[in-house]
Design a protein around this motif. Structure first.
Motif, mmCIF file in Angstrom:
data_model
loop_
_atom_site.group_PDB
_atom_site.id
_atom_site.type_symbol
_atom_site.label_atom_id
_atom_site.label_comp_id
_atom_site.label_asym_id
_atom_site.label_seq_id
_atom_site.Cartn_x
_atom_site.Cartn_y
_atom_site.Cartn_z
ATOM 1 N N GLY A 188 0.663 16.519 -37.322
ATOM 2 C CA GLY A 188 1.572 15.410 -37.831
ATOM 3 C C GLY A 188 1.412 15.451 -39.368
ATOM 4 O O GLY A 188 2.494 15.319 -39.877
ATOM 5 N N TYR A 189 0.283 15.457 -39.921
ATOM 6 C CA TYR A 189 0.318 15.359 -41.242
ATOM 7 C C TYR A 189 1.013 16.761 -41.867
ATOM 8 O O TYR A 189 1.513 16.469 -43.092
ATOM 9 N N HIS A 190 0.770 17.866 -41.300
ATOM 10 C CA HIS A 190 1.321 19.135 -41.685
ATOM 11 C C HIS A 190 2.740 18.993 -41.768
ATOM 12 O O HIS A 190 3.516 19.265 -42.538
ATOM 13 N N GLU A 191 3.296 18.485 -40.559
ATOM 14 C CA GLU A 191 4.708 18.100 -40.335
ATOM 15 C C GLU A 191 5.329 17.227 -41.562
ATOM 16 O O GLU A 191 6.302 17.523 -42.340
ATOM 17 N N SER A 192 4.469 16.203 -41.903
ATOM 18 C CA SER A 192 5.056 15.363 -42.868
ATOM 19 C C SER A 192 4.939 15.634 -44.115
ATOM 20 O O SER A 192 5.903 15.448 -45.044
ATOM 21 N N ARG A 193 4.075 16.482 -44.640
ATOM 22 C CA ARG A 193 4.114 17.464 -45.895
ATOM 23 C C ARG A 193 4.997 18.364 -45.990
ATOM 24 O O ARG A 193 5.279 18.759 -47.028
ATOM 25 N N ILE A 194 5.756 18.710 -45.057
ATOM 26 C CA ILE A 194 6.658 19.777 -45.092
ATOM 27 C C ILE A 194 7.944 19.176 -45.127
ATOM 28 O O ILE A 194 8.887 19.302 -45.823
ATOM 29 N N TRP A 195 8.235 18.213 -44.131
ATOM 30 C CA TRP A 195 9.484 17.656 -43.966
ATOM 31 C C TRP A 195 10.126 16.694 -45.050
ATOM 32 O O TRP A 195 11.113 16.799 -45.539
ATOM 33 N N MET A 196 8.977 15.953 -45.517
ATOM 34 C CA MET A 196 9.432 14.981 -46.480
ATOM 35 C C MET A 196 9.738 15.636 -47.914
ATOM 36 O O MET A 196 11.116 15.367 -48.254
ATOM 37 N N PRO A 197 9.174 16.477 -48.639
ATOM 38 C CA PRO A 197 9.579 17.256 -49.735
ATOM 39 C C PRO A 197 10.631 17.982 -49.469
ATOM 40 O O PRO A 197 11.650 17.996 -50.372
ATOM 41 N N GLY A 218 -3.433 5.987 -28.532
ATOM 42 C CA GLY A 218 -4.203 7.151 -28.331
ATOM 43 C C GLY A 218 -3.942 8.158 -29.429
ATOM 44 O O GLY A 218 -4.852 9.196 -29.310
ATOM 45 N N TRP A 219 -3.243 8.062 -30.371
ATOM 46 C CA TRP A 219 -2.854 8.851 -31.498
ATOM 47 C C TRP A 219 -3.548 8.420 -32.545
ATOM 48 O O TRP A 219 -3.391 7.355 -33.163
ATOM 49 N N PRO A 220 -4.521 9.491 -33.315
ATOM 50 C CA PRO A 220 -5.156 9.048 -34.677
ATOM 51 C C PRO A 220 -4.213 9.280 -35.831
ATOM 52 O O PRO A 220 -3.870 10.524 -36.072
ATOM 53 N N ALA A 221 -3.649 8.231 -36.294
ATOM 54 C CA ALA A 221 -2.764 8.511 -37.643
ATOM 55 C C ALA A 221 -3.388 8.916 -38.638
ATOM 56 O O ALA A 221 -4.715 8.843 -38.987
ATOM 57 N N CYS A 222 -2.576 9.682 -39.418
ATOM 58 C CA CYS A 222 -3.283 10.473 -40.634
ATOM 59 C C CYS A 222 -3.075 9.351 -41.947
ATOM 60 O O CYS A 222 -3.267 9.878 -43.025
ATOM 61 N N GLY A 223 -2.249 8.354 -41.954
ATOM 62 C CA GLY A 223 -1.999 7.434 -42.977
ATOM 63 C C GLY A 223 -1.522 8.174 -44.117
ATOM 64 O O GLY A 223 -0.220 8.837 -43.914
ATOM 65 N N ALA A 224 -1.736 8.050 -45.247
ATOM 66 C CA ALA A 224 -1.200 8.907 -46.370
ATOM 67 C C ALA A 224 0.439 8.512 -46.498
ATOM 68 O O ALA A 224 1.194 9.474 -46.974
ATOM 69 N N SER A 225 0.715 7.510 -46.318
ATOM 70 C CA SER A 225 2.031 6.784 -46.740
ATOM 71 C C SER A 225 2.508 7.239 -48.067
ATOM 72 O O SER A 225 1.593 7.135 -48.993
ATOM 73 N N ALA A 226 3.682 7.791 -48.330
ATOM 74 C CA ALA A 226 3.886 8.335 -49.719
ATOM 75 C C ALA A 226 5.403 8.142 -49.976
ATOM 76 O O ALA A 226 6.178 7.707 -49.171
ATOM 77 N N ILE A 227 5.740 8.318 -51.429
ATOM 78 C CA ILE A 227 6.902 8.554 -52.029
ATOM 79 C C ILE A 227 7.164 9.795 -52.519
ATOM 80 O O ILE A 227 6.326 10.103 -53.647
ATOM 81 N N TRP A 228 8.087 10.376 -52.433
ATOM 82 C CA TRP A 228 8.521 11.619 -53.079
ATOM 83 C C TRP A 228 9.787 11.625 -54.190
ATOM 84 O O TRP A 228 10.851 10.703 -53.840
ATOM 85 N N GLY A 229 9.908 12.013 -55.151
ATOM 86 C CA GLY A 229 11.042 12.205 -55.985
ATOM 87 C C GLY A 229 12.297 13.364 -55.541
ATOM 88 O O GLY A 229 11.811 13.972 -54.683
ATOM 89 N N PRO A 230 13.221 13.244 -56.265
ATOM 90 C CA PRO A 230 14.305 14.092 -55.783
ATOM 91 C C PRO A 230 14.248 15.752 -56.025
ATOM 92 O O PRO A 230 15.010 16.313 -55.649
ATOM 93 N N ASN A 233 8.812 16.116 -55.444
ATOM 94 C CA ASN A 233 7.801 16.057 -56.170
ATOM 95 C C ASN A 233 7.079 14.619 -55.428
ATOM 96 O O ASN A 233 7.647 13.934 -55.250
ATOM 97 N N LEU A 234 5.647 14.864 -55.327
ATOM 98 C CA LEU A 234 4.921 13.494 -54.607
ATOM 99 C C LEU A 234 4.592 12.658 -56.034
ATOM 100 O O LEU A 234 4.025 13.223 -56.848
ATOM 101 N N ILE A 235 5.113 11.440 -55.756
ATOM 102 C CA ILE A 235 5.068 10.414 -56.863
ATOM 103 C C ILE A 235 3.843 9.549 -56.770
ATOM 104 O O ILE A 235 2.962 9.430 -57.534
ATOM 105 N N VAL A 236 3.524 9.050 -55.292
ATOM 106 C CA VAL A 236 2.413 8.121 -55.107
ATOM 107 C C VAL A 236 2.039 8.425 -53.541
ATOM 108 O O VAL A 236 2.999 8.371 -52.724
ATOM 109 N N GLU A 237 0.779 8.268 -53.195
ATOM 110 C CA GLU A 237 0.269 8.616 -51.887
ATOM 111 C C GLU A 237 -0.780 7.447 -51.530
ATOM 112 O O GLU A 237 -1.703 7.415 -52.395
ATOM 113 N N ALA A 238 -0.811 6.914 -50.425
ATOM 114 C CA ALA A 238 -1.855 5.850 -50.061
ATOM 115 C C ALA A 238 -3.065 6.850 -49.374
ATOM 116 O O ALA A 238 -2.603 7.998 -49.214
#
Length: 280
Positions: A188-197, A218-230, A233-238
């Motif tokens: 899930g973390y891998h997908e989020s870091r491919i899909w969002m940017p 039952g799912w261990p969430a990975c957190g790391a909520s974030a905002i990407w620029g246009p 680029n990663l702007i901010v990450e929790a």
């Protein structure tokens, strides 16, 4: 070239993504958590705050199915009154994830409250994961919020895995794409870091993603909520495991610059939107 797309906002917009671990099936407790997160966003001068997918019940499919009227939100659900009050008092627009029901149909939804505390829209997830499709009904309409000249397209988790979903929002004139999600550790973390940017760069728009922390359903969430620029680029990450709120300023000048530099969206609108996938 830019004239083919809708006008740009004339000022910045401060936005927030929030994350926390929901209490399984405890709507009122999760409403209290939502209120606290909304207030944290307001303290950081955010105008908009995004919360995770199905946050009000937790991502608990079996629990929801066992008593959907108890664990899903109705069209005029009084349990959400504290969220409405928090938005009204703080002047924040909030997008809160929930299971909802209308006319005996159940949805995975983003419940939206404006700064006056009015429940203005429920966006229903359109791309259901295989384990969701046997119970929930897919949405049929796009979800768009208009705030201070900004046009914000809504998505829920698996929606964002389909490039067409974000592209449709961008072609419709959206400047940002807001994804309420449950992404798990590992894949899930891998997908989020491919899909969002990718959604950000392909459409030269801002992307916000709000995720759970801890374990839900039952799912261990990975957190790391974030905002990407246009530019993708990663702007901010929790943090990957701590609850909290992070904020960023969406800037229309950066949006303009990136759409002049990376012309995929403009070229699609001007030249290629009429072509079939094989012709393109």
């Amino acid at each position: 070239m830019e004239s083919q797309l809708r006008p740009y906002p004339d000022k910045t917009l401060r936005v927030a993504v929030a994350q926390a671990q929901p209490y399984a099936g405890d709507i009122r407790a999760n409403v209290r958590q939502s209120v606290a997160l909304i207030r944290q966003a307001a303290e950081q001068e955010a105008r908009v705050v995004l919360l995770p997918e199905k946050f009000l019940s937790g991502y608990e499919p079996d629990l929801i199915k066992s008593n959907p009227e108890a664990y899903a939100i109705s069209p005029h659900d009084e349990r959400l009154d504290p969220i409405a009050a928090a938005c009204r008092e703080s002047g924040v627009t909030a997008i809160v994830g929930a299971a909802t029901w209308q006319a005996d149909r159940f949805y995975i939804s983003s419940v939206c409250f404006n700064e006056q505390g009015e429940r203005i829209m429920d966006y229903h997830k359109r791309a259901l994961f295989s384990s969701e499709a046997d119970f929930f009904t897919p949405g049929s309409e796009a979800g768009v919020l208009h705030i201070d000249g900004w046009k914000l397209g809504l998505a829920i988790c698996y929606d964002s895995g389909f490039a067409e979903h974000a592209r449709s929002a961008a072609v419709d004139g959206c400047h940002a794409y807001l994804v309420s999600a449950l992404f798990s550790q590992g894949n899930g973390y891998h997908e989020s870091r491919i899909w969002m940017p990718a959604r950000a760069l392909d459409n030269t728009m801002y992307v916000l993603m709000s995720n759970h922390v801890g374990t839900t359903g039952g799912w261990p969430a990975c957190g790391a909520s974030a905002i990407w620029g246009p530019y993708g680029n990663l702007i901010v990450e929790a943090h990957e495991s701590e609850p909290g709120v992070v904020v960023a300023e969406l800037d229309p000048e950066i949006l303009k610059q990136m759409r002049c530099k990376e012309t995929m969206l403009n070229d699609f609108v001007n030249r290629y939107s009429c072509l079939s996938p094989t012709e393109a």
